[in-house]
Enzyme design. Structure first.
Site, PDB file in Angstrom:
ATOM      1  N   LYS A  24     100.335  56.227 125.663  1.00 50.31           N
ATOM      2  CA  LYS A  24     100.670  55.111 126.553  1.00 50.31           C
ATOM      3  C   LYS A  24     101.330  53.943 125.828  1.00 50.31           C
ATOM      4  CE  LYS A  24      99.027  56.938 130.373  1.00 50.31           C
ATOM      5  NZ  LYS A  24      99.632  56.993 131.680  1.00 50.31           N
TER       6      LYS A  24
HETATM    7  C1  LIG Z   1      93.746  59.961 128.149  1.00 46.84           C
HETATM    8  C2  LIG Z   1      94.889  60.251 129.058  1.00 46.84           C
HETATM    9  N1  LIG Z   1      95.341  61.490 129.142  1.00 46.84           N
HETATM   10  C3  LIG Z   1      96.368  61.806 129.979  1.00 46.84           C
HETATM   11  C4  LIG Z   1      96.966  60.878 130.780  1.00 46.84           C
HETATM   12  C5  LIG Z   1      98.039  61.319 131.735  1.00 46.84           C
HETATM   13  O1  LIG Z   1      99.304  60.839 131.468  1.00 46.84           O
HETATM   14  P1  LIG Z   1     100.236  60.365 132.651  1.00 46.84           P
HETATM   15  O2  LIG Z   1      99.622  59.116 133.232  1.00 46.84           O
HETATM   16  O3  LIG Z   1     101.556  60.068 131.996  1.00 46.84           O
HETATM   17  O4  LIG Z   1     100.324  61.434 133.646  1.00 46.84           O
HETATM   18  C6  LIG Z   1      96.480  59.589 130.709  1.00 46.84           C
HETATM   19  C7  LIG Z   1      97.006  58.588 131.586  1.00 46.84           C
HETATM   20  O5  LIG Z   1      96.363  57.612 131.913  1.00 46.84           O
HETATM   21  C8  LIG Z   1      95.436  59.257 129.823  1.00 46.84           C
HETATM   22  O6  LIG Z   1      94.942  58.028 129.721  1.00 46.84           O
END
Ligand SMILES: Cc1ncc(COP(=O)(O)O)c(C=O)c1O
Length: 447
Positions: free
Chosen positions: A45
């Site tokens: 992120k």
């Molecule tokens: C720990 C974690 N894994 C996976 C994701 C998924 O990614 P995306 O939000 O880009 O779909 C997030 C998103 O908040 C996350 O915090």
């Protein structure tokens, strides 16, 4: 110093790709993981935090001294907070209460204001974290709502960073890109870029049981959402950043298998990743098992394990929630009725001779002791398994005495709980225990 970065945000990206070896034993496909938890803020992120804010500044939506507001499961907050720290913005984050305390403390440590909202309310409930963040954005002067669910700069960030980076690192030499789906930003942006340069690549999403995303992908029906424990992936809404048209397949995963895989990634591959990384690898293995011929699968690991020390990496939490995969899920009756059945050789010997510890030899050489009490805890905590070689459970806390030695020679050893092995010539002929001494004293009172 020709290679330094101007600030930490310039260190985002260029995360390594590593092949999995042990957790994929028996799988014909090759599975590679991209360690996005190695970003400076500890997650994928960081990429969107930087991109979303830069775009907001460019458009004039975020002005100097302004406040960045976001509803976040923690990681996006860190990405935004990192940027805000460098450039002097304020931050307010809204988190659902199922998020780990580490994530909440982490954001507070950045100087952010953190508001915790209930997890188990409908998305349109005024207490939900979507509603609270939206309301805060409307009422806070000079603020900017990052809105990772609907702000398309989220997926654009991945289109411009994650996608090209993967293509450059691999030269397109893989068949499947697979990742968890939360806001959908990672899969949609990365997937869109990869498809633009690799028309045959398959894009696969991983979704937890209880989320509405995979059922909708498969059946086009909206099902009722159920709660699950895994953090960061799965939704009870359809995020604007999720573009189903990019996705070729979706795989569902359970909490328990995700957490066990997260632990296995550390113990078998040395990868200290978060729970959704375990989900992604479980998803990749399930997908690989369905394939008719082996493929090369690239999996994105989103965040670091240090955000989960109180949960997935806490043995008590794993055990209390029934996630440890061991034989302790039995009833007392099952344990008692197993007493007469087959057992481990060491346990059999202890039972046969009615002792709680036995010496272990390699050939004629004494190499240690095993004891009931010291085997139990590591077995219970899955640090050793019933099939491991007995040398794993060996203790070296013993002394050897001759049967002709005086009792006072062993007094200190017994007081310190050191095992006393009695030898006659070369052979160990007895184990002297506290109870033997008590028995001797009771029967040889000097009066
Ligand atoms: C720990 C974690 N894994 C996976 C994701 C998924 O990614 P995306 O939000 O880009 O779909 C997030 C998103 O908040 C996350 O915090």
């Amino acid at each position: 110093m020709s290679t330094f970065k101007q600030n930490v945000c310039e260190a985002i990206g260029n995360t390594p790709i590593v092949k999995l070896n042990r957790v994929t034993a028996g799988i014909e496909s090759e599975i590679y993981v991209k360690l996005d938890y190695m970003n400076p803020g500890g997650s994928v992120k960081d990429r969107i935090g930087k991109y979303i804010v830069e775009k907001a500044i460019e458009r004039g939506d975020l002005k100097p001294g302004g406040t960045i507001i976001e509803g976040t499961s923690g990681n996006t907050g860190v990405g935004l907070a990192m940027y805000a720290a460098i450039y002097g913005y304020k931050t307010i984050f809204v988190l659902p209460d199922k998020q780990s305390i580490e994530k909440i403390n982490n954001l507070r440590a950045f100087g952010a204001k953190v508001i915790v909202t209930p997890t188990n309310v409908e998305p349109d409930d005024p207490r939900s974290y979507y509603s609270v963040s939206r309301r805060l954005a409307e009422t806070t002067p000079n603020s900017f709502y990052a809105n990772q669910y609907y702000n398309l700069d989220n997926q654009d960030a991945h289109f411009h960073s994650t996608g090209p980076e993967i293509f450059e690192q691999t030269e397109g030499n893989f068949d499947v890109f697979l990742c968890g789906v939360g806001t959908g930003g990672t899969i949609s942006g990365t997937g869109k870029y990869l498809k633009s340069v690799m028309p045959n690549v398959k894009i696969v999403g991983v979704d937890p049981v209880g989320s509405i995303l995979e059922p909708f992908f498969r059946t086009k029906k909206i099902v009722e959402a159920h709660s699950y424990v895994i953090e960061g992936i799965g939704e009870d809404i359809f995020p604007g950043n999720l573009d189903f048209s990019i996705i070729d397949d979706m795989v569902v995963v359970e909490d328990k298998e995700s957490f066990l895989m997260t632990r296995a990634l550390l113990t078998k591959e040395g990868l200290y990743a978060g729970g959704s990384s375990g989900s992604a690898v479980v998803g990749a293995i399930k997908y690989a098992q369905k394939l008719k011929e082996p493929k090369r699968i690239l999996v994105l690991l989103p965040d670091s394990g240090n955000r989960y020390t109180g949960k997935i990496y806490n043995d008590d939490w794993m055990r209390d929630n029934g996630y440890w995969d061991n034989s302790f899920n039995a009833t007392i009756r099952e344990v008692l009725s197993a007493l007469d059945k087959g057992s481990l050789p060491a346990v059999k010997l202890m039972k046969e001779y009615n002792v709680s510890q036995i010496p272990v030899y390699r050939g004629s050489k004494l190499i240690g002791m095993v004891s009931e009490s010291k085997l139990l805890r590591p077995l219970f905590e899955s640090q050793i398994s019933l099939n491991d070689n007995i040398t794993i459970g060996l203790e070296n806390n013993f002394i050897l005495v001759d049967s002709n030695d005086l009792l006072e020679k062993v007094a200190n050893a017994l007081l310190n709980k050191t095992t006393v092995l009695v030898t006659t010539g070369e052979d160990v002929t007895a184990i002297l225990t506290d109870i033997d001494i008590l028995n001797y004293m009771a029967t040889h009172r000097p009066f």
